[in-house]
Design a protein around this motif. Structure first.
Motif, PDB file in Angstrom:
ATOM      1  N   UNK A   4      22.483 -21.531   0.112  1.00 54.83           N
ATOM      2  CA  UNK A   4      23.268 -21.237   1.316  1.00 54.83           C
ATOM      3  C   UNK A   4      22.343 -21.263   2.529  1.00 54.83           C
ATOM      4  N   UNK A   5      22.740 -21.992   3.575  1.00 56.22           N
ATOM      5  CA  UNK A   5      21.924 -22.027   4.795  1.00 56.22           C
ATOM      6  C   UNK A   5      21.880 -20.650   5.477  1.00 56.22           C
ATOM      7  N   UNK A   6      20.763 -20.344   6.107  1.00 59.60           N
ATOM      8  CA  UNK A   6      20.602 -19.047   6.773  1.00 59.60           C
ATOM      9  C   UNK A   6      21.682 -18.820   7.830  1.00 59.60           C
ATOM     10  N   UNK A   7      22.102 -19.878   8.469  1.00 60.44           N
ATOM     11  CA  UNK A   7      23.151 -19.748   9.494  1.00 60.44           C
ATOM     12  C   UNK A   7      24.449 -19.248   8.869  1.00 60.44           C
ATOM     13  N   UNK A   8      24.781 -19.776   7.707  1.00 63.14           N
ATOM     14  CA  UNK A   8      25.990 -19.342   7.014  1.00 63.14           C
ATOM     15  C   UNK A   8      25.871 -17.878   6.595  1.00 63.14           C
ATOM     16  N   UNK A   9      24.693 -17.472   6.169  1.00 60.77           N
ATOM     17  CA  UNK A   9      24.462 -16.073   5.811  1.00 60.77           C
ATOM     18  C   UNK A   9      24.714 -15.173   7.014  1.00 60.77           C
ATOM     19  N   UNK A  10      24.231 -15.590   8.156  1.00 61.01           N
ATOM     20  CA  UNK A  10      24.396 -14.817   9.379  1.00 61.01           C
ATOM     21  C   UNK A  10      25.876 -14.683   9.756  1.00 61.01           C
ATOM     22  N   UNK A  11      26.636 -15.770   9.551  1.00 61.85           N
ATOM     23  CA  UNK A  11      28.035 -15.792   9.971  1.00 61.85           C
ATOM     24  C   UNK A  11      28.999 -15.196   8.942  1.00 61.85           C
ATOM     25  N   UNK A  12      28.630 -15.242   7.653  1.00 63.08           N
ATOM     26  CA  UNK A  12      29.552 -14.840   6.591  1.00 63.08           C
ATOM     27  C   UNK A  12      28.904 -13.887   5.587  1.00 63.08           C
TER      28      UNK A  12
END
Length: 90
Positions: A4-12
């Motif tokens: 999972x990309x870090x950006x996705x972790x931040x958003x979800x």
């Protein structure tokens, strides 16, 4: 194992924590490369999990040192001499 990309972790974050329960572990990527591993834990097993992680990191560090020593033709005597020098300077 799910990546999972870090950006996705931040958003979800909440959604990803639910996925983590099902997957068992998740690799977080940064610019498409592995950056971190998430593993599920509970209050009851946190200390044991952290202890296991520390042991694995130590074993990995020793493995890397051994590989470097072999690559650079460092002998056991070289290591002993280096330890002796350090102890003398303490």
């Amino acid at each position: 194992m799910k990546f999972i990309p870090s950006r996705e972790l931040r958003l979800r974050t909440a959604d990803i924590l639910k996925i983590l329960k099902d997957e068992g572990e998740i690799v977080i990527t940064l610019n498409g490369k592995p950056a971190s591993i998430m593993i599920p834990t509970t209050e009851d097993d946190l200390e044991q999990v952290m202890s296991m992680i520390k042991k694995m990191k130590a074993k990995n560090a020793v493995r890397k040192m051994r590989e470097k020593a072999v690559k650079n033709n460092i002998t056991e005597n070289d290591v002993d001499e280096e330890i002796r020098k350090i102890r003398m300077n303490q």
